[in-house]
Every structure is written in C-alpha cells, then in structure tokens.
Scaffold this active site. Structure first.
Site, PDB file in Angstrom:
ATOM      1  N   GLU A  19      13.747 -46.781 -12.928  1.00 29.29           N
ATOM      2  CA  GLU A  19      14.528 -45.541 -12.965  1.00 29.29           C
ATOM      3  C   GLU A  19      14.265 -44.729 -14.237  1.00 29.29           C
ATOM      4  O   GLU A  19      15.158 -44.066 -14.739  1.00 29.29           O
ATOM      5  CB  GLU A  19      16.036 -45.841 -12.864  1.00 29.29           C
ATOM      6  CG  GLU A  19      16.446 -46.459 -11.549  1.00 29.29           C
ATOM      7  CD  GLU A  19      17.959 -46.532 -11.368  1.00 29.29           C
ATOM      8  OE1 GLU A  19      18.674 -46.570 -12.387  1.00 29.29           O
ATOM      9  OE2 GLU A  19      18.406 -46.556 -10.225  1.00 29.29           O
ATOM     10  N   GLU A  33      16.650 -49.241  -3.822  1.00 28.56           N
ATOM     11  CA  GLU A  33      18.060 -49.598  -4.065  1.00 28.56           C
ATOM     12  C   GLU A  33      18.948 -48.814  -3.126  1.00 28.56           C
ATOM     13  O   GLU A  33      19.213 -47.638  -3.339  1.00 28.56           O
ATOM     14  CB  GLU A  33      18.479 -49.289  -5.511  1.00 28.56           C
ATOM     15  CG  GLU A  33      17.953 -50.276  -6.507  1.00 28.56           C
ATOM     16  CD  GLU A  33      18.581 -50.125  -7.880  1.00 28.56           C
ATOM     17  OE1 GLU A  33      19.649 -49.502  -7.995  1.00 28.56           O
ATOM     18  OE2 GLU A  33      17.986 -50.646  -8.835  1.00 28.56           O
TER      19      GLU A  33
HETATM   20  C1  LIG Z   1      21.255 -44.612 -12.143  1.00 27.82           C
HETATM   21  C2  LIG Z   1      21.865 -45.945 -12.203  1.00 27.82           C
HETATM   22  O1  LIG Z   1      23.037 -46.123 -12.494  1.00 27.82           O
HETATM   23  N1  LIG Z   1      21.055 -46.914 -11.893  1.00 27.82           N
HETATM   24  C3  LIG Z   1      21.491 -48.075 -11.268  1.00 27.82           C
HETATM   25  C4  LIG Z   1      21.603 -47.814  -9.866  1.00 27.82           C
HETATM   26  O2  LIG Z   1      22.123 -48.834  -9.173  1.00 27.82           O
HETATM   27  C5  LIG Z   1      22.483 -49.986  -9.806  1.00 27.82           C
HETATM   28  C6  LIG Z   1      23.901 -49.840 -10.058  1.00 27.82           C
HETATM   29  O3  LIG Z   1      24.521 -50.894  -9.505  1.00 27.82           O
HETATM   30  C7  LIG Z   1      21.699 -50.319 -11.059  1.00 27.82           C
HETATM   31  O4  LIG Z   1      21.189 -51.556 -11.108  1.00 27.82           O
HETATM   32  C8  LIG Z   1      20.657 -49.327 -11.193  1.00 27.82           C
HETATM   33  O5  LIG Z   1      19.758 -49.613 -12.119  1.00 27.82           O
END
Ligand SMILES: CC(=O)N[C@H]1CO[C@H](CO)[C@@H](O)[C@@H]1O
Ligand SMILES: *[C@@H]1O[C@H](CO)[C@@H](O)[C@H](O)[C@H]1NC(C)=O
Ligand SMILES: *[C@@H]1O[C@H](CO)[C@@H](O)[C@H](O)[C@H]1NC(C)=O
Ligand SMILES: *[C@@H]1O[C@H](CO)[C@@H](O)[C@H](O)[C@H]1NC(C)=O
Ligand SMILES: *[C@@H]1O[C@H](CO)[C@@H](O)[C@H](O)[C@H]1NC(C)=O
Ligand SMILES: *[C@@H]1O[C@H](CO)[C@@H](O)[C@H](O)[C@H]1NC(C)=O
Length: 822
Positions: free
Chosen positions: A184, A253
């Site tokens: 990310e 995700e």
């Molecule tokens: C943008 C962010 O919060 N990233 C996260 C998205 O989803 C899960 C949150 O549970 C994280 O592990 C991510 O890295």
C-alpha cells in the site's frame, strides 16, 4: 529370473524418480485476464490467515476450514519485527514458524500467497518494522535511503532463501504462487516526493533480482513497475483497473470486516455486503481475490499496532477469533465460491459485455465458442428492489445484490438471499470438577521503591527522549526520573505539575506517591497531564511512567511519530513562576522490574503474598491457579473487574487487557447491508460496553491439571470475578424461501435441544426476534422438532410436502426456524 530382477529395478527407478518429483513443479504466470497455473487461466479465491495471530496447533484446522469454505489459497504477511526483534537475532519458533505454516497450507492442498512487505501495516506494532531500525543513525524507512534498503533487502532475501531452501515456491513443487513486495505504498507515496518514486523502482528491481519464479505483486501501487502486478485493496474493488493492459485484475484485500480499537464498539460487515462486493468483482472481470481477514485471530503479547488496537483481531472474519465458523458469513461465501467455480471457464476464457436491464440493473454475459455461458445480474442501487425480464425469464433482484446464473438461465445464488444458518455464539463455564467458582489469588506489588527515588536508571540525558528509540520498544513502559530542588524554603508549597506527553498513558509520581494517571482519549494520543502537587523544601523526586498501547502502523513516516514524553515540556507551576524541568538531568529505565524478573513465569524464586488481596491498587501483580475448562472448545478468560494490564497463562502472553476501557457510542445503529459499507458508522455492536472483556487462551497454552494465570494490573482492578469459559454455538436460526433446504448444525458434539420458533408461512424478523405472520402451516413446528431435536445437525426442505400447507395466498412463503444448542 534375470528378466524379473530387471523389471524390479525398473520399477524401483520409476518409484524413486516419482518420489523425487512427487511434488510436481507448477509454473505460475499471468496474462491480461488471470493468473495462469501451468498455462491455464484460473479463478483464485484466497483468504488471509496471519500465522502469529494463532498457534501452530490451530493452523491445520483453520486451514482445513478455509479449504472447506471454498478457498484455493491462504495469504499471509511476514512479520519482520517478530522474526528479528534484535538486529540479526532471528526467531522462527512456535507461532513464528513460517515454514511450518506454509507447509500446513501445502499439506491441505492449497496455494499460498506470501506478502513479504516487509512493511505490513496490518494493525501490527510499527507495521512490522523492528524498533531497532530507528536506532541506526541516518536510516529513513520506505524511501530512497541506502541504510534502509540494505536492511529491507537483507530480510527479504533471507525469507525468499528460506522458502526456496524448503522447496516452497511453486516451480519447486511448493504452494507459493505469488509474492508481494512493499504494501500500500501508493496510498502514502506523495509524502515522500521523488525519493518515493525512486524507492518503488528500487523495490521492484530488488524483488525481481531474487528470482522467486512466481509473479510479484504490489498493492495500491498505480505506478508499479512492470512486470510487477498492481493490485487493489478495499471494501469494494470492482471499479479497479490495473495500471498495465497486460496485468490481470487482482484484489489482495477484501476487508471482510474491520479491526477494533480500545475505545470503539465491535465492527461487523454483513455477509450480504461481502458477498455483493465479491460477486461484483468477478462480474466485472476480476479473477483473483483475497479476504482480509479470513481468520483474524489474536494480537498476543505486544504485537498489536495502532495506537489502541485491541488484543482481539477478530475482524468479523468468516472464522472468528477462536477459529469457530462464523455463520452466516462463512456459509454464504462458501456457496458463492462453489457457484463462481462452476462458472470459472466462462469467467476466464469468455468474452463479456454488460447490458442495462433497468435503472441500475445490469446483466453481464460471459460467452464464447465452446464455452458454457455464465451470467451475473446486479442491482447496484442502495434501495429499490427490481424485477427484470431477461431472455424471456423474470428475475427478482433485491437492491444492492448480484444474482449468479451459471448457464444464464436459472438463478443459483443471490448475494442478498442468505440460505445459511445464523449461529449465535455463547460462553459456557464447562468447569472442571471441584474447580471453585472464585479463583484463589495471591499477589505482589511491582517493586518501585528505588525507581521512585530516581535510582535504577540505566542511562541519562539532559532532555526528554522519544520513547521508542530510547527504549527500543522492548516494553510498553519507560520511566522518566528527575528531581527538583526547592531550596531556600522552609514550608511546603502546592504547585501544579504539568506534563505534555505524546502518549499514550502517563502515571505521575511525586516523592514516591502516585499523584495521578491519564489515558489518551479517543484518537488524541498527545495530551497534557496536570495535577496539584505538594512540594517540600529540599529535594523532590519527580518520576513519570509513560506507557504505550501499540505503536503506529500506518501513514507516511508513521514510524517516526513521537511517543512518550518526547520533548515535554515537564513543568512545575508555582503561582506565576514556571520551573521548567525539561532540560533537567533525566534518568531512564526501560520496563517494569516484574517484566525483567519474568514474574509471569511460574518459579519458586518469585515470592507471592496470599491472604487479603488488595483491590483497586495500581501496579499489582496477581496470580491464580486453575484447571482448564473441560472439552475441546476454545477457551477465554473473562477479565471483567480488571483495569488495564497484561495477562499470561503458563508464561504465554495473552496480550494486553483493558476491560475498563469503554467503547464509545458511535455506529451501533440498525444494520442495513445495502449501500457502501462504512466501518465507523454502521453495524457496530457493544456501544458503551467494555471494549474487550474476554481474552483468548489457546488450548495449547493449557496443561492438564494445574495452570497459572498471572495478571499485571497497571490501573487498579479487582480479580474476584475473573473466570474461564468456553465459546460455542448457543442458538441457531435460519430463514429460507420455499424450495430451498435449511441446514442447521450446532457444530462439534453439541445437539439441538429445543426448537424455539418454527414457521412455514410469512413470518418476519431476524434471529432472536422472529414473528409469525398471517399464514402458517400448522404442522411445521412439529415437523422441524422431529427432524432436529437431539441431532447435531438437521436438514429441512422448505416445502409443503415436508412441512404441510402454509395456507398463504399469492405471497412468497418461507421457512423460519430458531433452535437452542446444548
Ligand atoms: C489503508 C489501510 O488502512 N490499510 C490497511 C487496509 O486493510 C487492513 C486493515 O485491516 C490493513 O492491514 C491494511 O494494510
Ligand atoms: C475488464 O473489463 C474492462 C471493461 O470492459 C476493460 O476495460 C478491462 O481492460 C478489463 N480488464 C481485464 C483485466 O480484463
Ligand atoms: C454483447 O451483447 C450483445 C447483445 O446481447 C451480443 O449480441 C454480443 O454478442 C455480445 N458480445 C460479446 C463479446 O459477448
Ligand atoms: C500573577 O500575575 C498577575 C497578572 O500578571 C498578577 O496580577 C498577580 O499579582 C501575579 N501573582 C503573583 C503571585 O505573582
Ligand atoms: C444440507 O445438508 C444436506 C444433508 O447433509 C447436504 O446434502 C446439503 O449439501 C446441505 N446443503 C447445504 C447448502 O449445505
Ligand atoms: C397477486 O399479487 C399480484 C401482485 O402483487 C397482484 O397483481 C394480483 O392481483 C394478486 N392476485 C391475487 C389472486 O390476490
């Protein structure tokens, strides 16, 4: 004879060579449509299970349940700070045994997706970065910085080499089909300017140089350099397009729920909405998706990130924190997977186009020469159910739902029509024989006498240090100790002690006495502590204990966010005069004496007091022996009555506890699955209740007869209502339309003991609150009783033949059942 032995040798050669190649090499590649496994395009349904958030004893069952839930792959991050807590000292033991975890995935016949990162976010302490990185002068993380890149490369290479050595990459016959570098970064890259662009190029080159033999992915990285596949994360990803026409559309995700914080109620994402998001993704040519999380688990020890992420990382995932099947989410998605798989050939090899059937309603057809066609009909509106005509048939498509028509004729599945049972979990005592209702406790105080006199410091400085680099984050606690000379006075003076801290918790002592404690409020991690204190003539000891509750895991420069009393100021206000103590000589001590001495490990060297047990006394250690609850169901410890601290069973950390922290009142409104899910505003439960009252005690932490629970109580609590319970299904419900079959199961050995509601007619309501309508079959209740009572599972056809005539006129008839498990 000769002939025969020749034949035997040939056989032997054949057997041996097939042994050597018993794990067949798999080639993994991709084209613009899908991942290619041995040259064939595939739909891949994956789910995240993080190995450190459960125990090795739990892994096989979690993975098996994932497989039975229709998953093809298990995805995990790799947790750098867990594996390398001290520079070049590695830990791959116990629940950090990554190789064993991947082998369990392989044993179950599933693929693995390895997201090495090594930045992982994941609500994990410091996003997975070891705290020692910040102790390297000049090192800056996640940017074009040689020192960081060296460390990142060293760790990434080690993990890749470890996987290769164990033959775990797909081309070696192993299960790993994809690997991820970074995580990310695109979300926060702008904060790093051009250096960020250089860094991501470096990441790609470094990753490619490791020759893993499978494709690399980057998530949320719209400038992912070729050949790295850019993938999507989010609650919905159907509108996502990869950054290159040669890349397939992958979703790494899909948030099945959301994580929980110490000041927030429990998030829930409805099964209908998760199913809708998945169906939309595959409707619009997605071919690989991963549930984040499929099993969330537990943040044992000090692993939770945040700040303020709870010890439970349940995530409202299809498998709950303890590994129980969460219904209806698990079953509703399993059904979806089965139907999607039946459409696989059309989805990956067909041509497709979408046609509007009505306002917001679209049919997407996948067709091609020699391909059995497959269709989706979606109603993308938040409200307004639709009945549409397509190919001469009529379809009822509720708002915010997708119907799957594997041959473009019959609707086999609709994301809003849930045929799976709802299971309501309960906690039961299952107490071992002669285990008393109230545990027998012993106790001891955290020894602080010397600390409170400013002694015992392990280093000093003339400034107020940032807690993480100063302590190396080996404990939640850092002591800041100084003194104030109030000379030339002969009477006590009331002053105000003012401490500006970056969080998250502050306990202030003056002359050996606790004068106050303060906890960061909702989302505001820095705060000012103020309290009137009595200063006496001569030397006064000012001792401040700063505590962290999980370190930042997300955002640009997240790892440099200051914590503790970094910079202060710390002041004594005497009328209009300010005595600024910030540049005094401060002595520092990392952690508690009890942590140092490992008081939580049962040992005859540790002295405990019995008899009268102090309550509401901060900085107290408590200990009790207990027998494990009977059976095999998951165990939790109920810490109601306790304040804040840490818990251990037989020396294993259960994580932080904080039942005195109360969840706020945001988001506990009625839950409607329709419309874009918002984790903060909708579908939460537990408003105004203890944020977390129950803590998972994995069965593998327990020994037969005698077990030891140790609590370190930081804020003050009373341990008398602490008790152990098991988690299992208490009530099952189902509601299906005529023509469907309702399956009910209590799980494990439990049986259905009583039918509490059964109606074949036009009943309404939800589990726990079903209501009869205007028509009902008179024989339905008895028929359900006969089919279910005394059984571990039962199957009832919602039909007049099975249940009798409903007498309903011109309406959709359904079967609703609620039953108790015991
Ligand atoms: C943008 C962010 O919060 N990233 C996260 C998205 O989803 C899960 C949150 O549970 C994280 O592990 C991510 O890295
Ligand atoms: C998916 O479909 C969209 C719309 O037709 C198209 O633009 C895109 O290229 C397709 N992507 C893939 C990966 O097939
Ligand atoms: C798209 O839809 C039209 C109308 O239903 C149909 O004639 C055409 O064959 C479809 N094209 C593809 C590529 O499936
Ligand atoms: C503090 O300052 C205020 C305003 O400047 C003044 O009126 C007051 O007398 C001062 N008090 C003391 C104790 O010096
Ligand atoms: C319901 O149970 C029956 C009998 O065990 C089984 O054959 C069927 O597949 C089940 N249906 C679903 C949707 O799980
Ligand atoms: C049945 O319902 C439909 C639609 O609600 C209505 O048009 C029709 O008149 C009804 N028929 C009877 C017999 O009630």
């Amino acid at each position: 004879m000769k002939m025969k032995s020749w034949f035997i040798s040939l056989l032997l050669v054949l057997v041996l060579s097939s042994l050597c190649f018993s794990s067949f090499s798999t080639t993994v590649s991709y084209d613009s449509r899908a991942l290619l496994i041995d040259g064939t395009r595939r739909i891949i349904i994956s789910g995240s299970i993080h190995y450190p958030r459960s125990t090795p004893e739990m892994w096989p069952e979690l993975i098996q349940k994932a497989k039975e839930g229709g998953l093809d792959a298990i995805e995990t991050y790799v947790f750098w700070n867990a594996h390398e807590p001290v520079k070049r000292q590695y830990n791959f033991e116990g629940n950090l045994d990554l190789v064993r975890f991947i082998k369990e995935v392989q044993n179950a016949g599933l693929y693995a997706i390895l997201r090495i990162g090594p930045y992982v976010c994941a609500e994990w302490n410091l996003g997975g970065f070891p705290a020692w990185l910040r102790q390297i002068p000049g090192l800056q993380t996640r940017t074009d910085n040689q020192l960081f890149e060296n460390e990142m490369q060293t760790f990434t290479t080690m993990i890749v080499d470890m996987m290769k050595k164990e033959q775990l990459m797909a081309p070696q016959g192993g299960p790993i089909i994809l690997t991820q570098i970074e995580n990310e970064y695109g979300n926060i890259q702008s904060g790093y300017g051009d250096a960020g662009k250089k860094y991501i190029q470096w990441c790609a080159q470094m990753a490619e140089s490791l020759n893993v033999g499978v494709p690399w992915i980057m998530c949320q990285q719209s400038d992912a350099p070729q050949p790295i596949i850019n993938t999507c994360n989010g609650f919905y990803c159907h509108e996502f397009q990869p950054n290159n026409p040669n890349s397939p559309k992958f979703w790494t995700e899909n948030w099945t729920g959301w994580f929980k914080a110490w000041d927030k109620p429990d998030p829930h994402r409805p099964a209908e909405d998760v199913a809708y998001a998945v169906a939309r993704f595959f409707q619009l040519n997605g071919t690989l998706q991963n549930y984040y999380m499929y099993h969330g688990g537990t943040n044992f020890g000090r692993t939770s990130g945040g700040p303020y992420i709870t010890t439970t990382y349940d995530y409202d995932a299809p498998l709950d924190e303890f590994g129980n099947i969460r219904q209806p989410k698990y079953g509703h998605l399993k059904e979806l997977h089965t139907v999607l798989k039946s459409m696989e050939n059309a989805l990956v090899y067909g041509n497709f186009n979408s046609t509007q059937l009505a306002d917001g309603v679209y049919v997407t057809e996948y067709t091609g020469k020699g391909i059995t066609p497959a269709c989706f009909i979606s109603n993308n509106k938040n409200s307004g159910d639709a009945t549409v005509e397509y190919n001469g048939n009529s379809y009822f498509i509720p708002a915010w739902s997708v119907s799957l028509l594997p041959e473009c004729k019959d609707e086999v599945y609709n994301t809003a029509k849930v045929n799976t049972q709802t299971s309501v979990m309960v906690k039961r005592k299952n107490q071992a024989e002669d285990e008393p209702e109230v545990l027998t406790w012993s106790w001891r105080s955290e020894t602080m006498k010397h600390t409170l006199k400013g002694a015992e410091g392990s280093f000093t400085d003339h400034k107020l240090l940032d807690q993480v680099p100063a302590s190396g984050d080996t404990s939640d606690y850092l002591w800041y100790m100084t003194s104030f000379d109030y000379d030339d006075h002969n009477a006590d003076m009331d002053m105000t002690l003012s401490v500006q801290t970056k969080g998250h918790v502050l306990h202030a002592f003056v002359n050996g006495k606790l004068i106050g404690s303060q906890y960061a409020p909702d989302g505001q991690f820095s705060f000012t502590f103020e309290s009137v204190v009595r200063i006496k003539p001569g030397k006064n000891y000012i001792t401040l204990l700063s505590g962290t509750v999980g370190l930042q895991n997300y955002g640009a420069y997240f790892d440099t966010v200051a914590t503790g009393i970094a910079g202060g100021p710390v002041e004594l206000l005497e009328g209009n005069t300010t005595h600024d103590l910030s540049s005094n000589l401060w002595a520092y001590k990392v952690g508690l004496n009890g942590e140092d001495k490992q008081i939580y490990v049962d040992s005859p060297h540790h002295k405990w007091h019995s008899g009268s047990i102090p309550t509401m006394k901060p900085f107290t250690w408590y200990k009790a022996s207990f027998k494990a609850p009977l059976g095999t169901e998951p165990v939790v410890v109920d810490l109601k009555g306790m304040g804040k601290g840490m818990a251990w069973v037989n020396g294993n950390s259960l994580g932080r506890y904080w039942p005195s922290s109360i969840a706020n009142n945001q988001g506990c409104n009625q839950c409607d699955y329709r419309g874009s899910y918002n984790a903060d505003n909708n579908c939460r439960t537990g408003c105004g209740e203890a944020a977390q009252q129950w803590y998972h005690v994995p069965r593998s932490f327990l020994k037969g007869e005698l077990n030891t629970l140790v609590l370190f109580e930081e804020a003050g609590g009373e341990p008398y209502s602490v008790n152990f319970q098991t988690v299992s299904v208490g009530t099952v419900c189902g509601h299906v339309e005529e023509g469907k079959t309702l399956n009910l199961s209590c799980g494990g050995d439990r049986t259905i003991s009583e039918v509490q509601f059964a109606s074949f007619g036009d009943s309404a309501g939800t589990c726990g609150a079903f209501q009869k309508g205007n028509c009902d079959s008179e024989t339905a209740f008895a028929a359900v009783q006969k089919a279910c009572v005394g059984k571990t599972m039962c199957s009832i056809e919602a039909s007049e033949v099975a249940l009798g005539a409903s007498g309903c006129k011109n309406i959709t008839v359904s079967l609703a059942v609620q039953a108790a498990c015991s």
